[in-house]
Structures are given as C-alpha cells and as structure tokens.
Design a protein around this motif. Structure first.
Motif, PDB file in Angstrom:
ATOM      1  N   TYR A 162      29.935  36.727  50.675  1.00  0.00           N
ATOM      2  CA  TYR A 162      30.736  35.934  49.820  1.00  0.00           C
ATOM      3  C   TYR A 162      32.010  35.373  50.622  1.00  0.00           C
ATOM      4  O   TYR A 162      32.378  33.504  50.301  1.00  0.00           O
ATOM      5  CB  TYR A 162      31.371  36.461  48.811  1.00  0.00           C
ATOM      6  N   LEU A 163      32.210  36.028  51.431  1.00  0.00           N
ATOM      7  CA  LEU A 163      33.556  35.806  51.794  1.00  0.00           C
ATOM      8  C   LEU A 163      33.772  34.908  52.754  1.00  0.00           C
ATOM      9  O   LEU A 163      33.761  33.451  52.742  1.00  0.00           O
ATOM     10  CB  LEU A 163      34.286  36.690  52.062  1.00  0.00           C
ATOM     11  N   GLU A 164      32.578  34.911  53.960  1.00  0.00           N
ATOM     12  CA  GLU A 164      31.793  33.296  54.954  1.00  0.00           C
ATOM     13  C   GLU A 164      31.263  32.821  53.974  1.00  0.00           C
ATOM     14  O   GLU A 164      31.296  31.366  54.733  1.00  0.00           O
ATOM     15  CB  GLU A 164      30.657  34.529  55.945  1.00  0.00           C
ATOM     16  N   GLN A 165      30.871  32.175  52.499  1.00  0.00           N
ATOM     17  CA  GLN A 165      30.441  31.634  51.805  1.00  0.00           C
ATOM     18  C   GLN A 165      31.823  30.580  51.446  1.00  0.00           C
ATOM     19  O   GLN A 165      31.314  29.642  50.811  1.00  0.00           O
ATOM     20  CB  GLN A 165      29.442  31.744  51.001  1.00  0.00           C
ATOM     21  N   LYS A 166      32.475  31.327  51.247  1.00  0.00           N
ATOM     22  CA  LYS A 166      34.000  30.605  51.378  1.00  0.00           C
ATOM     23  C   LYS A 166      33.765  31.089  49.412  1.00  0.00           C
ATOM     24  O   LYS A 166      34.727  30.101  48.740  1.00  0.00           O
ATOM     25  CB  LYS A 166      34.175  29.726  51.419  1.00  0.00           C
ATOM     26  N   LYS A 167      33.425  31.694  48.962  1.00  0.00           N
ATOM     27  CA  LYS A 167      33.018  32.157  47.236  1.00  0.00           C
ATOM     28  C   LYS A 167      33.843  32.749  47.308  1.00  0.00           C
ATOM     29  O   LYS A 167      33.983  34.354  47.076  1.00  0.00           O
ATOM     30  CB  LYS A 167      31.791  32.639  47.044  1.00  0.00           C
ATOM     31  N   TYR A 168      35.278  32.729  47.677  1.00  0.00           N
ATOM     32  CA  TYR A 168      36.514  34.022  47.258  1.00  0.00           C
ATOM     33  C   TYR A 168      36.439  34.066  45.774  1.00  0.00           C
ATOM     34  O   TYR A 168      37.326  35.470  46.085  1.00  0.00           O
ATOM     35  CB  TYR A 168      37.833  33.010  47.693  1.00  0.00           C
ATOM     36  N   ASP A 169      36.491  34.430  44.474  1.00  0.00           N
ATOM     37  CA  ASP A 169      36.877  34.761  43.438  1.00  0.00           C
ATOM     38  C   ASP A 169      35.352  36.089  43.389  1.00  0.00           C
ATOM     39  O   ASP A 169      35.637  36.977  42.893  1.00  0.00           O
ATOM     40  CB  ASP A 169      36.898  34.059  42.401  1.00  0.00           C
ATOM     41  N   LYS A 170      34.192  35.496  43.871  1.00  0.00           N
ATOM     42  CA  LYS A 170      33.387  36.511  43.944  1.00  0.00           C
ATOM     43  C   LYS A 170      33.319  37.458  44.851  1.00  0.00           C
ATOM     44  O   LYS A 170      33.049  39.222  44.797  1.00  0.00           O
ATOM     45  CB  LYS A 170      31.753  36.186  44.386  1.00  0.00           C
ATOM     46  N   ALA A 171      34.121  37.396  45.868  1.00  0.00           N
ATOM     47  CA  ALA A 171      34.314  38.252  47.265  1.00  0.00           C
ATOM     48  C   ALA A 171      34.961  39.002  46.412  1.00  0.00           C
ATOM     49  O   ALA A 171      35.016  40.502  46.611  1.00  0.00           O
ATOM     50  CB  ALA A 171      34.976  36.880  48.350  1.00  0.00           C
ATOM     51  N   LEU A 172      36.520  38.592  46.062  1.00  0.00           N
ATOM     52  CA  LEU A 172      37.294  39.123  45.272  1.00  0.00           C
ATOM     53  C   LEU A 172      37.060  40.705  44.289  1.00  0.00           C
ATOM     54  O   LEU A 172      36.777  41.811  44.376  1.00  0.00           O
ATOM     55  CB  LEU A 172      38.275  38.861  45.073  1.00  0.00           C
ATOM     56  N   GLU A 173      36.121  39.687  43.004  1.00  0.00           N
ATOM     57  CA  GLU A 173      35.656  40.673  42.203  1.00  0.00           C
ATOM     58  C   GLU A 173      35.229  42.155  42.731  1.00  0.00           C
ATOM     59  O   GLU A 173      35.451  43.458  43.066  1.00  0.00           O
ATOM     60  CB  GLU A 173      34.758  39.944  41.499  1.00  0.00           C
ATOM     61  N   ALA A 174      33.741  42.130  43.645  1.00  0.00           N
ATOM     62  CA  ALA A 174      33.365  42.923  44.982  1.00  0.00           C
ATOM     63  C   ALA A 174      34.065  43.566  45.369  1.00  0.00           C
ATOM     64  O   ALA A 174      33.517  44.541  45.534  1.00  0.00           O
ATOM     65  CB  ALA A 174      32.137  42.164  45.787  1.00  0.00           C
ATOM     66  N   PHE A 175      34.940  43.055  46.266  1.00  0.00           N
ATOM     67  CA  PHE A 175      36.200  44.284  47.468  1.00  0.00           C
ATOM     68  C   PHE A 175      36.907  44.715  45.967  1.00  0.00           C
ATOM     69  O   PHE A 175      36.420  46.210  46.074  1.00  0.00           O
ATOM     70  CB  PHE A 175      36.644  43.067  47.792  1.00  0.00           C
ATOM     71  N   LYS A 176      36.836  44.603  44.667  1.00  0.00           N
ATOM     72  CA  LYS A 176      37.229  45.517  43.558  1.00  0.00           C
ATOM     73  C   LYS A 176      37.099  45.892  43.310  1.00  0.00           C
ATOM     74  O   LYS A 176      37.135  47.610  42.833  1.00  0.00           O
ATOM     75  CB  LYS A 176      38.103  44.258  42.394  1.00  0.00           C
ATOM     76  N   LYS A 177      35.552  46.258  43.078  1.00  0.00           N
ATOM     77  CA  LYS A 177      34.095  46.557  42.590  1.00  0.00           C
ATOM     78  C   LYS A 177      33.793  48.289  43.716  1.00  0.00           C
ATOM     79  O   LYS A 177      34.096  49.095  43.892  1.00  0.00           O
ATOM     80  CB  LYS A 177      33.449  46.107  41.616  1.00  0.00           C
ATOM     81  N   LEU A 178      33.613  47.235  45.041  1.00  0.00           N
ATOM     82  CA  LEU A 178      34.421  48.529  46.254  1.00  0.00           C
ATOM     83  C   LEU A 178      35.061  49.322  45.336  1.00  0.00           C
ATOM     84  O   LEU A 178      34.413  50.623  46.587  1.00  0.00           O
ATOM     85  CB  LEU A 178      33.867  47.627  47.107  1.00  0.00           C
ATOM     86  N   SER A 179      36.312  48.787  45.961  1.00  0.00           N
ATOM     87  CA  SER A 179      36.593  50.097  46.494  1.00  0.00           C
ATOM     88  C   SER A 179      37.527  51.043  44.854  1.00  0.00           C
ATOM     89  O   SER A 179      38.122  52.385  45.105  1.00  0.00           O
ATOM     90  CB  SER A 179      38.794  49.286  45.422  1.00  0.00           C
ATOM     91  N   LEU A 180      36.854  50.853  43.727  1.00  0.00           N
ATOM     92  CA  LEU A 180      36.685  51.603  42.358  1.00  0.00           C
ATOM     93  C   LEU A 180      35.767  52.809  42.709  1.00  0.00           C
ATOM     94  O   LEU A 180      35.484  53.934  42.335  1.00  0.00           O
ATOM     95  CB  LEU A 180      36.747  51.180  40.534  1.00  0.00           C
ATOM     96  N   LYS A 181      34.826  52.039  43.630  1.00  0.00           N
ATOM     97  CA  LYS A 181      33.701  52.652  43.860  1.00  0.00           C
ATOM     98  C   LYS A 181      33.817  53.593  44.700  1.00  0.00           C
ATOM     99  O   LYS A 181      32.884  54.780  44.843  1.00  0.00           O
ATOM    100  CB  LYS A 181      31.877  52.152  44.248  1.00  0.00           C
ATOM    101  N   TYR A 182      34.334  53.589  45.687  1.00  0.00           N
ATOM    102  CA  TYR A 182      34.101  54.785  46.763  1.00  0.00           C
ATOM    103  C   TYR A 182      36.006  54.402  47.283  1.00  0.00           C
ATOM    104  O   TYR A 182      36.639  53.996  47.995  1.00  0.00           O
ATOM    105  CB  TYR A 182      33.704  54.260  48.215  1.00  0.00           C
ATOM    106  N   PRO A 183      36.628  55.781  46.360  1.00  0.00           N
ATOM    107  CA  PRO A 183      38.275  55.707  46.489  1.00  0.00           C
ATOM    108  C   PRO A 183      38.425  55.999  47.528  1.00  0.00           C
ATOM    109  O   PRO A 183      39.034  55.677  47.920  1.00  0.00           O
ATOM    110  CB  PRO A 183      38.857  56.774  45.831  1.00  0.00           C
ATOM    111  N   GLU A 184      37.848  57.020  48.722  1.00  0.00           N
ATOM    112  CA  GLU A 184      38.144  57.441  49.737  1.00  0.00           C
ATOM    113  C   GLU A 184      38.012  56.427  50.769  1.00  0.00           C
ATOM    114  O   GLU A 184      39.320  56.384  51.478  1.00  0.00           O
ATOM    115  CB  GLU A 184      36.883  57.857  50.487  1.00  0.00           C
ATOM    116  N   LYS A 185      37.403  55.172  49.932  1.00  0.00           N
ATOM    117  CA  LYS A 185      38.202  53.560  51.563  1.00  0.00           C
ATOM    118  C   LYS A 185      39.262  52.367  50.427  1.00  0.00           C
ATOM    119  O   LYS A 185      38.940  50.949  51.440  1.00  0.00           O
ATOM    120  CB  LYS A 185      36.641  52.783  51.543  1.00  0.00           C
ATOM    121  N   SER A 186      39.312  53.528  49.695  1.00  0.00           N
ATOM    122  CA  SER A 186      40.672  52.165  48.878  1.00  0.00           C
ATOM    123  C   SER A 186      41.924  51.576  49.584  1.00  0.00           C
ATOM    124  O   SER A 186      40.899  50.306  49.351  1.00  0.00           O
ATOM    125  CB  SER A 186      41.276  53.152  47.727  1.00  0.00           C
ATOM    126  N   ILE A 187      42.685  51.914  50.982  1.00  0.00           N
ATOM    127  CA  ILE A 187      43.027  51.463  51.819  1.00  0.00           C
ATOM    128  C   ILE A 187      42.322  50.267  52.165  1.00  0.00           C
ATOM    129  O   ILE A 187      42.968  49.256  52.384  1.00  0.00           O
ATOM    130  CB  ILE A 187      43.876  52.403  52.788  1.00  0.00           C
TER     131      ILE A 187
END
Length: 202
Positions: A162-187
């Motif tokens: 998403y980031l490479e395709q410049k779909k920033y909103d989708k990339a932001l949403e994906a990273f937020k979901k990933l930080s909730l899904k994997y709290p050990e990698k939240s930083i």
C-alpha cells in the motif's frame, strides 16, 4: 472398391453378395469413420448370414448418429408384410435396443427442436424476476464483503505494498491494525505510521 461400384451398392442393396463383403471390410478398415461403408458392411454381413454380424453391429451402432436409419437399412427386407410376419411367413425379428436407442426420448426431443426451429427468429428476451431489488441488494452486499479486508489477512507485506502504491490511508490503517495485532512490535509499527503520515502530507 471402386467409387462407382460403391455408389451403385448404395442405390441398390441387391448387389451385396459374398464378393462385395471383403471389399467392404477392406474399405471400413482403411476408413474406420466412414459410416456409410460400415452400414453397407453390416447389411452385407446380415445378407450373407455371417456370424460376425452381431459383434460388428454392437461395435458400429454407437458410431451411427441416426439409429433409425441404420434399422431401416438393416431390416428393410423383413418388413415386407404388414401383419408382423416377413415374406417367409416367419415372425418378424425385433431389433436389439442398442440399435434403436430410446425412441421415446428422441421423438420428444425432435418435437422440441422442430418447435424451436418453426418459431420466428428474433432476439432472445430474458425476463427479470419481480424481486429484482432484493437480488441487487444481495449482490451489493456480496461485493462489499469481497472488497472488505479481513484483519487476519493484513500483513506487513500488504502494508508495504500500500505504501509503495501511494495508498497512504490504507497503509496507515494496516500499520495500526498490525500494531494492535502484534503488541511486541508496536514501537516498530509506530515509526512506520509516522513515516506514512509524513509521506501523506508531502
């Protein structure tokens, strides 16, 4: 077998005899999909009283598209008398089922085809059902479900795409979901979110 001889035999089946049998056998061997030759060969075997007739008939009957025609050719001489007896006074032999096939189904199928062919040509009209609005609603729901992303399917690779395709909103949403899904990698994901926001603002 000469072409002229073959045409004469087709017109007059009385020319079939012991001499034509090997010639027709050779013709069917050389041209195994030549249906007219097979039918004449069968007729010749029947006329000669050959023991090969039944076995050859079982082999050839499925290859012939019109089994009624095959029956007419093979058993035309036995239908001399209308009383169900042939000219020798013997009871007429019924042909095996594999020659005629299922004639009831074929006649009803032929009627349907004749009815279709007799209809006036024109464009086909497809009637839409009365509950069309309900169907459209269901179709829209299915489309939305297929387009919606499943949280389980979101991966870091997808977010990077998403980031490479410049779909920033989708990339932001994906990273937020990933930080909730994997709290050990939240930083790590927090830094990715910041980078994405900066790229979006540029």
């Amino acid at each position: 077998m000469q072409k002229e001889t073959f045409y004469k035999i087709i017109k007059t089946h009385t020319l079939l005899n012991e001499e034509t049998l090997p010639e027709l056998r050779q013709l069917t061997t050389a041209h195994p999909y030549f249906q007219a030759a097979w039918i004449l060969y069968l007729k010749n075997l029947k006329k000669a009283g050959s023991p090969e007739f039944d076995a050859t008939l079982k082999k050839v009957a499925p290859m012939v598209p019109d089994r009624k025609q095959l029956y007419r050719v093979l058993f035309s001489e036995t239908k001399k008398a209308s009383s169900g007896k042939n000219y020798l006074g013997q009871k007429e032999i019924q042909p095996p089922d594999y020659i005629l096939g299922n004639t009831d189904d074929q006649s009803s199928g032929n009627n349907l085809i004749d009815k279709f062919l007799s209809a006036k040509p024109g464009s086909l009209k497809i009637e839409k059902p009365h509950h069309e609005g309900h169907l459209e609603k269901k179709e829209n729901e299915m489309i939305e479900k297929s387009v919606a992303e499943n949280d389980e399917l979101i991966t870091e690779t997808l977010a990077m795409i998403y980031l490479e395709q410049k779909k920033y909103d989708k990339a932001l949403e994906a990273f937020k979901k990933l930080s909730l899904k994997y709290p050990e990698k939240s930083i790590y994901f927090a830094s990715r979110i910041e980078e994405t926001k900066k790229l979006k603002n540029i």
